[in-house]
Write a protein that holds these residues in place. Sequence first.
Motif, short mmCIF file in Angstrom:
data_model
loop_
_atom_site.label_atom_id
_atom_site.label_comp_id
_atom_site.label_asym_id
_atom_site.label_seq_id
_atom_site.Cartn_x
_atom_site.Cartn_y
_atom_site.Cartn_z
N ARG A 205 36.88 -50.70 71.91
CA ARG A 205 37.01 -49.28 71.58
C ARG A 205 38.19 -48.65 72.33
N ALA A 206 38.58 -49.28 73.47
CA ALA A 206 39.72 -48.75 74.22
C ALA A 206 41.01 -48.84 73.41
N THR B 56 33.80 -44.92 67.39
CA THR B 56 33.38 -45.90 68.39
C THR B 56 32.29 -45.25 69.24
N ASP C 74 32.73 -43.93 71.92
CA ASP C 74 33.30 -42.77 72.61
C ASP C 74 33.47 -41.56 71.69
N HIS D 52 43.03 -50.85 86.16
CA HIS D 52 42.49 -50.73 84.81
C HIS D 52 41.63 -51.96 84.54
N ASP E 18 35.58 -45.92 83.86
CA ASP E 18 35.27 -44.92 82.85
C ASP E 18 36.40 -44.80 81.83
N GLN E 19 36.02 -44.55 80.59
CA GLN E 19 36.99 -44.52 79.50
C GLN E 19 38.07 -43.46 79.71
N GLU E 20 37.70 -42.33 80.26
CA GLU E 20 38.69 -41.26 80.49
C GLU E 20 39.76 -41.70 81.48
N ARG F 151 40.62 -44.87 82.05
CA ARG F 151 41.45 -45.88 81.37
C ARG F 151 42.48 -45.22 80.47
N SER F 152 42.05 -44.20 79.75
CA SER F 152 42.97 -43.51 78.85
C SER F 152 44.13 -42.88 79.61
N SER G 109 41.64 -56.14 79.94
CA SER G 109 41.57 -54.83 79.29
C SER G 109 42.94 -54.33 78.86
#
Length: 865
Positions: free
Chosen positions: A118-119, A145, A147, A329, A334-336, A338-339, A358
């Motif tokens: 999803r990333a 996804t 997220d 990374h 957390d996804q935020e 990573r973004s 990742s």
Amino acid sequence: MKPALRRTTTTVQEFASAPSSRPVSQAAVKRAFSKVRDWFKAYGWKPFPFQTQAWQAYLQGDSGLLHATTGTGKTYAAWLGPVIEWLAENDSVGELPQRKLKRNDAPPLRVLWITPLRALSADTLQALLKPIDDLQIHWTLETRTGDTSSSARQRQRQRLPTVLITTPESLSLLLTRPEAREQFADLRMVVVDEWHELLATKRGVQTELALARLRHWTPGLRTWGLSATLGNLGTAMTTLVGHSIAQREPRLIQGLQRKQLVVDSIIPRSMERFPWSGHLGLRLLPEVIERIEGAASTLVFTNTRSQTEIWYQAILKKRPDWAGQIALHHGSIDQEARSWVEQSLRTHRLKCVVCTASLDLGVDFSPVDQVLQIGSPKGVARLLQRAGRSGHGPGRVSRVTCVPTNAFELIETAAARDAIKAGRIEAREPVANPVDVLVQHAVTIAVGGGFHRNDLLQEIRTAASYATLDEDTWDWVLDFITRGGAALSAYPNFHRVRQMGDWYVIDDQRIARQHRMSIGTITSDAALTVQFLKGPRLGTVEESFLAKLNPGDRFTFAGRLLELVSVRDMKVYVRKATGTETGQVPRWMGGRMPLSTELAEAVRAKLSDAAHHKFESPEMQAVQQVLELQQAWSHIPLPNQLLIEQVKSREGHHLYFYPFAGRLVHEGLAALLAWRLAQHAPLTFSLSANDYGFELLSHGAPPLVAALQQGLLSADHLADDIGKCLNAVEMGKRQFREIARIAGLVFDGFPGQRKTAKQLQASSGLLYDVFVNYDPANLLLAQAAREVLERQLERTRLAATLETLSRQEVVIQPCQRFTPLSFPLMVDRLRSRLSSEKIADRIARMQAALEKAADQELGTTPTSR
């Protein structure tokens, strides 16, 4: 029989016969092509021949596999076919009016883009939007996804966008909607990105089943897979497109494969002749920092999330002035966060990112100047994938520098370079007939409106993984989902699907909701969310790690030193820790990455060169004295030889076997051979294993020669012998937990009521015992036994290794001392019994004694080394 790989070239004139909802003229197709070429030209680009070929293939109605090196344009090769099709179909439409068009003005779902992570969805979205915006095509593009916000989900429930980027799990969730067939009615194409990452997994099987459903609804659906590093292209392609009678012969389109690639190493200034796994640790940190300093941007890849945390902290401690310019990374952050890292790479704000896999998939960011690989990549494809993140673009040079954590990893780097040059890339074999995924899919379709027994069976058989699905297995699955099978028929909770003749459906909303929340096939140790007491989330750690900590203990995570406050409701509450004392680093499951067969064979070839006094590369020259000492004290095994070293010490009698088959195979072989030797004499063995071999240690002398003569290395009775030498029951119970979750036998719980890993293990363990005692023919039990052998021990590779060993010349070499090859195995065994402080001191003393003996015998000095 190998599947046919069709490679053809077509012309624009043939497009007029391409499948389309409306007739198009050849002139309209030519004009659409011209618009796309002009768009390329506006950015100073020119389409590659393989991109044009892919657009042509799409317009002709073909499906297939696009295989090209990372960063050479696979995304636009797949994406612009549907764009050209739409431009041709709407050739008479003028410029869009200068007004804001409503969502419902856009076409319904035409393209489904499946990504393994999803990333990757946000990056894919940006890449696909660029030509759409520039060409003023009024399509809606969205992601779906884990997220995705609740408001976006609700909007998509009413109407799906023209292009949807999603994951296998989210696609399966969409199939549970009763209105799914109507929402997918206009679908033209499905793209499966990074297909090599899904191919050999249950998520890949889940994708196959979803595609089978979509093809059943739309027989002319076109399916394209994208892959960068894969050895078995024919299998990958046929697995993706399935076996539908209506499916056209698939096509393999090969893109740019030969980017200029440089693979080199940081060579340690001094080389110890008795290396052990990880012994260099951070000793090469100054050299790594020097490399980072000399480049504008660097990715530092590690093989595990734990290594990522360790190296990030070490770099920052050495260069605190880089705070804000370096980041880390990995998949548990957390996804935020990573973004933010990914966006910062795009905008050139970061000098260095320490990361895991990742960032070696399709996350789209500007190419970095260099890639550093900490430790051995363990596989040729993995090294290629990571190298492609530098010079990420057509015509640019990709460069990867390997940072060894022990001397033998220099050999692996040299071997990987040879394998890349020879084109020896690892194959990934699809998973065949997993019953748990089949059970989950049958319930999914039952939730989505129901199915007819024979219709769904025929549909499922079009998925390559279930092409040989027999009637008996299918009837067992249906019985299992309707009444729980033989053992659970008395329990209404397991009567999930209602049967009405040959029709199967779920009309209980509670069961439907529970199933929707359980969809997914990748399960691991339970993940707990790490969160500040008063602040943001940091990511997830696994419950097995937290079980070892008490409130007040420190641990390092997401680049921060944290103090554990409490654990409740599946959340780990922490606060920032003060001081300079370091904390524990989380360990995640899945960090045991064995050496691939292809790389192992290349390593043996380099050792064979060394045995013949050939040390040509810088890496081999660096380890020359190590290997010369191995030859002097023992033997360097040739590719057709099995070396067995015998050493006697104060601990007892050591046997060292060197099959070079990878850690997992060696763990199984060590247990197997120890058990077989014990049948000849009442001995107890201590075991250790690494990628090159394994150690058996016993107090008494083992009857090695007699056992060899009586089939010690035979592959006969392998399954029975493995069952006797391992705790197969306990291993089976742990594997059954994953299977039980996938098949819907155990439920994680609704939000706010999540069960712990211990509770899930207890529930699945109870079911395991029930099946063993009352339903021994249960297919899920048999699957658990198979997966234990394949996942934990790589049984297929183990059997192949035994077959190979039985044909090799066995070289039994008595040794007076531990050799360079045996030393790391001995250390690994000691590590399991001693603390890090004690083992470091003990190893230092042993190394000093061995180095002194080597200097005396070979006439060398520390200076000359």
